[in-house]
Design a protein around this motif. Sequence first.
Motif, PDB file in Angstrom:
ATOM      1  N   ASN A 131       0.806  -1.234   0.000  1.00 22.40           N
ATOM      2  CA  ASN A 131       0.000   0.000   0.000  1.00 22.40           C
ATOM      3  C   ASN A 131       0.837   1.280   0.000  1.00 22.40           C
ATOM      4  OD1 ASN A 131      -2.176  -1.787   0.193  1.00 22.40           O
ATOM      5  ND2 ASN A 131      -2.273  -1.603   2.405  1.00 22.40           N
ATOM      6  N   PRO A 132       1.843   1.386  -0.870  1.00 25.22           N
ATOM      7  CA  PRO A 132       2.625   2.635  -0.877  1.00 25.22           C
ATOM      8  C   PRO A 132       1.793   3.803  -1.406  1.00 25.22           C
ATOM      9  CG  PRO A 132       3.247   1.267  -2.751  1.00 25.22           C
ATOM     10  CD  PRO A 132       2.287   0.453  -1.916  1.00 25.22           C
ATOM     11  N   LYS A 133       1.949   4.939  -0.742  1.00 25.74           N
ATOM     12  CA  LYS A 133       1.220   6.150  -1.134  1.00 25.74           C
ATOM     13  C   LYS A 133       2.088   7.354  -0.812  1.00 25.74           C
ATOM     14  CE  LYS A 133      -2.996   8.748  -0.340  1.00 25.74           C
ATOM     15  NZ  LYS A 133      -4.281   8.824   0.316  1.00 25.74           N
ATOM     16  N   PHE A 134       2.224   8.280  -1.754  1.00 24.65           N
ATOM     17  CA  PHE A 134       3.000   9.487  -1.482  1.00 24.65           C
ATOM     18  C   PHE A 134       2.367  10.238  -0.321  1.00 24.65           C
ATOM     19  CE2 PHE A 134       4.407   8.915  -5.949  1.00 24.65           C
ATOM     20  CZ  PHE A 134       5.769   8.865  -5.700  1.00 24.65           C
ATOM     21  N   SER A 135       3.209  10.678   0.598  1.00 19.55           N
ATOM     22  CA  SER A 135       2.697  11.352   1.791  1.00 19.55           C
ATOM     23  C   SER A 135       2.908  12.857   1.756  1.00 19.55           C
ATOM     24  CB  SER A 135       3.350  10.772   3.050  1.00 19.55           C
ATOM     25  OG  SER A 135       4.747  10.959   3.017  1.00 19.55           O
ATOM     26  N   ASP A 136       3.469  13.356   0.662  1.00 22.76           N
ATOM     27  CA  ASP A 136       3.671  14.803   0.545  1.00 22.76           C
ATOM     28  C   ASP A 136       3.435  15.227  -0.894  1.00 22.76           C
ATOM     29  OD1 ASP A 136       5.983  13.501  -0.372  1.00 22.76           O
ATOM     30  OD2 ASP A 136       7.244  15.215   0.101  1.00 22.76           O
ATOM     31  N   GLU A 137       3.119  16.495  -1.057  1.00 24.64           N
ATOM     32  CA  GLU A 137       2.790  17.029  -2.374  1.00 24.64           C
ATOM     33  C   GLU A 137       3.967  16.951  -3.339  1.00 24.64           C
ATOM     34  OE1 GLU A 137       0.457  20.922  -4.184  1.00 24.64           O
ATOM     35  OE2 GLU A 137       1.225  20.992  -2.144  1.00 24.64           O
ATOM     36  N   ALA A 138       5.192  17.034  -2.825  1.00 24.41           N
ATOM     37  CA  ALA A 138       6.385  16.968  -3.667  1.00 24.41           C
ATOM     38  C   ALA A 138       6.724  15.535  -4.077  1.00 24.41           C
ATOM     39  CB  ALA A 138       7.569  17.596  -2.933  1.00 24.41           C
ATOM     40  N   CYS A 139       6.011  14.579  -3.537  1.00 19.81           N
ATOM     41  CA  CYS A 139       6.217  13.151  -3.843  1.00 19.81           C
ATOM     42  C   CYS A 139       7.642  12.699  -3.522  1.00 19.81           C
ATOM     43  CB  CYS A 139       5.867  12.866  -5.301  1.00 19.81           C
ATOM     44  SG  CYS A 139       4.130  13.187  -5.686  1.00 19.81           S
TER      45      CYS A 139
END
Length: 135
Positions: A9-17
Amino acid sequence: MRTIEYFKNPKFSDEACTCVDMIVKFAELPNEIPFTATPYDVMPYGLELLNRALAGEAGPVAPWEPWPYEVMANMVKDHRLNLLEQSDYIDLASYRATKSPEHLAAWDSYRQQLRDVTSQSGYPYNVIWPVKPNI
């Protein structure tokens, strides 16, 4: 050191990825745990998880999503309340009696700007916080 059994379940945690949230199972722990991998991680397993996630080992990394409006608004209001409480002493008569009009005006302006953050056009996602007076 931790031994990575798997992650999912990887998901970017910030807007800058640049950072990735995921669920990780380490051999040394009995259960899966939430984990955020960053490029600044000081532990080798953190960087390994980031690189493996970005390489797509657990599937594509889900895009970053901003907090829901209500959640973000509550976070901003909580922060504002904290800043107001830190400066509540400004309104004490005994404090005000000892300060110059310029000093009081600066603090009164700061506190009013804090109260007005919910009126900003970018609220709650792009709040411009007032600067605490340095007098």
